[in-house]
Design a protein around this motif. Structure first.
Motif: not given
Length: 270
Positions: A207-221
């Motif tokens: 879940m920690v990694m899921g939150v991290t990946v989602t945040a990075l997707v938002y940043r890089w999108m």
């Protein structure tokens, strides 16, 4: 970039022949069926508990062993195939591309497992049938997790959103351990308490990694090279953050707080 990864992985015959375009088109036309499945599941959860209230619990040991073993084997194979793909992609293309690239949905090896993953979320609802018929404690985390994972998986697969490779591979890996544990428990094997703690710890890490990946997707999108949608990022963020809170609370109440529920009995509700 996908070619650098693909040649390192030998394809199995069913992976090679799988038509991902048809699968994606089918999901685009039918993903809303997951809402109907969720509604039926909710009826099962509450109606089933009411039905069993005055009835004796069923043993179902052998069916449970077979059920857990089937899901364990499926998850282990899925974890090996998708995990090896992701490791190769990471080494050849880097962390950012492993998140933003859509190749996971159509590359020769993982394309089958991506579709199999999202479809598997429907039969996995059957976990709850055993809990209800055996009259075991059914916690909110269990049925909330099942419903939201299926809804989000079907909703996201149709758009091939960024981060999917990480989300699915992590889930395969955790489920490989979890269903193997369930199989052992159903078979009467005494599993050490630290292993049960390790499984919940792995779920929290997921879940920690899921939150991290989602945040990075938002940043890089924002840069135009990480395909997703604002609404998808919102749903993913809410889902993974709620899981993180619920699993952390479960871990604390089960393993750290005195007087908590028995670890084995509670751990089987994830």
């Amino acid at each position: 970039m996908e070619n650098q990864t693909e040649y390192q992985l030998s394809e199995l015959s069913f992976e090679r022949s799988f038509d991902e375009k048809t699968a994606i088109e089918w999901m685009q036309a039918n993903w809303t069926h997951s809402i109907g499945f969720s509604a039926l599941y909710a009826v099962l959860v509450f109606g089933g508990q009411h039905f069993m209230r005055e009835r004796p619990k069923l043993n179902l040991r052998r069916p449970l062993i077979l059920w857990s073993l089937t899901l364990a084997v499926f998850s282990i194979v899925g974890a090996v195939r998708t995990g090896w793909y992701m490791l190769n992609f990471l080494s050849s293309s880097g962390f950012r591309r492993s998140i933003c690239d859509q190749g996971f949905y159509y590359a020769p090896v993982p394309k089958f497992w991506a579709f199999a993953f999202v479809l598997s979320k429907a039969p996995e609802l059957g976990d709850t049938v055993f809990i209800i018929l055996r009259k075991q404690r059914l916690i909110f985390l269990h049925w909330y997790h099942h419903i939201t994972v299926m809804l989000y998986s079907w909703y996201s697969y149709k758009d091939m959103v960024a981060g999917g490779g990480w989300f699915m591979t992590m889930n395969f890996c955790v489920h490989a351990i979890m269903y193997t544990y369930y199989t052992a428990r159903a078979s009467g094997v005494r599993v050490p308490r630290p292993l049960a703690m390790l499984i919940t710890g792995a779920q929290i890490s997921q879940m920690v990694m899921g939150v991290t990946v989602t945040a990075l997707v938002y940043r890089w999108m924002q840069h135009g090279d990480c395909p997703s949608y604002p609404e998808n990022v919102v749903w993913a963020s809410l889902m993974y953050f709620s899981y993180l809170v619920l699993f952390a609370r479960f871990f604390y109440r089960t393993y750290l707080k005195r007087g908590g529920p028995p670890p084995v009995k509670a751990a089987k509700r994830d």
